[in-house]
Design a protein around this motif. Sequence first.
Motif, PDB file in Angstrom:
ATOM      1  N   PHE A   1       2.354 -15.622  40.548  1.00  0.00           N
ATOM      2  CA  PHE A   1       2.806 -15.199  39.327  1.00  0.00           C
ATOM      3  C   PHE A   1       1.913 -14.229  38.571  1.00  0.00           C
ATOM      4  O   PHE A   1       2.271 -13.060  38.006  1.00  0.00           O
ATOM      5  CB  PHE A   1       3.789 -16.053  38.250  1.00  0.00           C
TER       6      PHE A   1
ATOM      7  N   ARG B 129      -0.337 -12.364  39.989  1.00  0.00           N
ATOM      8  CA  ARG B 129      -0.421 -11.321  40.741  1.00  0.00           C
ATOM      9  C   ARG B 129       0.796 -10.143  40.566  1.00  0.00           C
ATOM     10  O   ARG B 129       0.768  -8.911  40.500  1.00  0.00           O
ATOM     11  CB  ARG B 129      -0.610 -11.477  42.210  1.00  0.00           C
ATOM     12  N   LEU B 130       1.957 -10.960  40.653  1.00  0.00           N
ATOM     13  CA  LEU B 130       3.041 -10.395  40.493  1.00  0.00           C
ATOM     14  C   LEU B 130       3.556  -9.525  39.095  1.00  0.00           C
ATOM     15  O   LEU B 130       3.996  -8.514  38.981  1.00  0.00           O
ATOM     16  CB  LEU B 130       4.506 -11.206  40.761  1.00  0.00           C
ATOM     17  N   VAL B 131       3.075 -10.346  38.051  1.00  0.00           N
ATOM     18  CA  VAL B 131       3.219  -9.820  36.807  1.00  0.00           C
ATOM     19  C   VAL B 131       1.960  -9.802  35.998  1.00  0.00           C
ATOM     20  O   VAL B 131       1.577 -10.767  35.157  1.00  0.00           O
ATOM     21  CB  VAL B 131       4.130 -10.890  35.846  1.00  0.00           C
ATOM     22  N   PRO B 132       0.795  -9.115  36.117  1.00  0.00           N
ATOM     23  CA  PRO B 132      -0.386  -9.033  35.861  1.00  0.00           C
ATOM     24  C   PRO B 132      -0.527  -8.572  34.343  1.00  0.00           C
ATOM     25  O   PRO B 132       0.113  -7.960  33.735  1.00  0.00           O
ATOM     26  CB  PRO B 132      -0.980  -7.815  36.352  1.00  0.00           C
TER      27      PRO B 132
ATOM     28  N   ASP C  45      -0.886  -5.171  32.086  1.00  0.00           N
ATOM     29  CA  ASP C  45      -0.405  -4.148  32.866  1.00  0.00           C
ATOM     30  C   ASP C  45       0.016  -2.940  31.887  1.00  0.00           C
ATOM     31  O   ASP C  45       0.796  -2.980  31.032  1.00  0.00           O
ATOM     32  CB  ASP C  45       1.062  -4.607  33.684  1.00  0.00           C
TER      33      ASP C  45
ATOM     34  N   VAL D 168       8.243 -11.978  31.034  1.00  0.00           N
ATOM     35  CA  VAL D 168       8.783 -11.520  32.298  1.00  0.00           C
ATOM     36  C   VAL D 168       8.770 -12.614  33.116  1.00  0.00           C
ATOM     37  O   VAL D 168       9.633 -13.003  33.912  1.00  0.00           O
ATOM     38  CB  VAL D 168       7.954 -10.478  33.051  1.00  0.00           C
TER      39      VAL D 168
END
Lengths: 147, 147, 147
Positions: free
Chosen positions: C75, C77-80, C83, C100
Amino acid sequence: MTASPNDVRRQAAHALRIHTPGRGFVEITADVERWVAGVGLRLGLLTVFVRHTSASLLITENADPAVRADLERFFARLVPDGDALFRHADEGPDDMPAHVRAALTATQLSVPLVDGRLALGTWQGIFLWEHRRRPHDREVVLHLIGE
Amino acid sequence: MTASPNDVRRQAAHALRIHTPGRGFVEITADVERWVAGVGLRLGLLTVFVRHTSASLLITENADPAVRADLERFFARLVPDGDALFRHADEGPDDMPAHVRAALTATQLSVPLVDGRLALGTWQGIFLWEHRRRPHDREVVLHLIGE
Amino acid sequence: MTASPNDVRRQAAHALRIHTPGRGFVEITADVERWVAGVGLRLGLLTVFVRHTSASLLITENADPAVRADLERFFARLVPDGDALFRHADEGPDDMPAHVRAALTATQLSVPLVDGRLALGTWQGIFLWEHRRRPHDREVVLHLIGE
């Protein structure tokens, strides 16, 4: 907020019809709360169910609209419209992404009712999330059980 | 579809045992509907619960099988088997991806029962989603409460 | 594990208060089971609801802690954090990612109660997932209905 065990006697169901103006969030918290108040229970369980596979439900922050704008941007990047990965595109480039976005969020949500009020936190709102680009008429079923 | 408040008197539970042929979707809508019909309630709440952490539940379109094929391709790209990110791989390269895919979808779904029928939309089917590559025996618990 | 239809008579609700030490998982299975046992029903439905939009619930493997470490890494990596996609960052670079991550997992979970026990599988634990980096005090509402 501890409610002692008590009798269970009543339940009710209702369908909300919601027109969406295209992709994005429609807050339904007030509609849900109005119906729940009308049923008049003190303790129970509310269930919200969306009868579609290209729209979904989400409980998220209802204070700053930028939260929903960012959620929208994140999901648009994660599941791009027109992605060549997708074979199913009968209804256009947003068809399959809508199904994926629905799979990643919720078709159903339940919220306890305590002391006659939904147990939503201060910043929690209930949203219908339209994933198709065009306007749609959506149906959300509410069910309440308790006393 | 508005059901007036009425008494709540009954509940029932049942376990479905489902053999999966490996990664992919197994539709369980008919099994669920058959059991619900046998209980014989008019208004209530059905809950479906999967007793595993490497398989999950999804309500999605049950008309065009390409939708499930695309969902499968999307999740395979999003959570690649054998990703070097994962340390937990006791049962192989699909072990940890299975847990992640389960986390991104649903372990439990509830569907209102109205007028003796589940309130599923026209295109909604209930699926058990096997995330492991090998066949498995899975258990799904059903619970129904209402009148 | 088939329970015959029986009467529905009781329900109860309770709030768990949980201090989180920052981002990560806090297992609440034992707390939930203790409260459920105290209510003393045989057949029913337990609902767990988190009253926040930057923490969520997850049922996942509770044997090998590496599973949760890998979920956390996936998670992240998916939602840094931080960002540039995100505009809403009032409370820091982990603010919007927390919303998120909550949207991608669960705000609510329901688990059937059969023969006086939650129908959790052998390896299933119920976790509160804190998505903010700093410690928080969180509230989780439990609701049980049955007989």
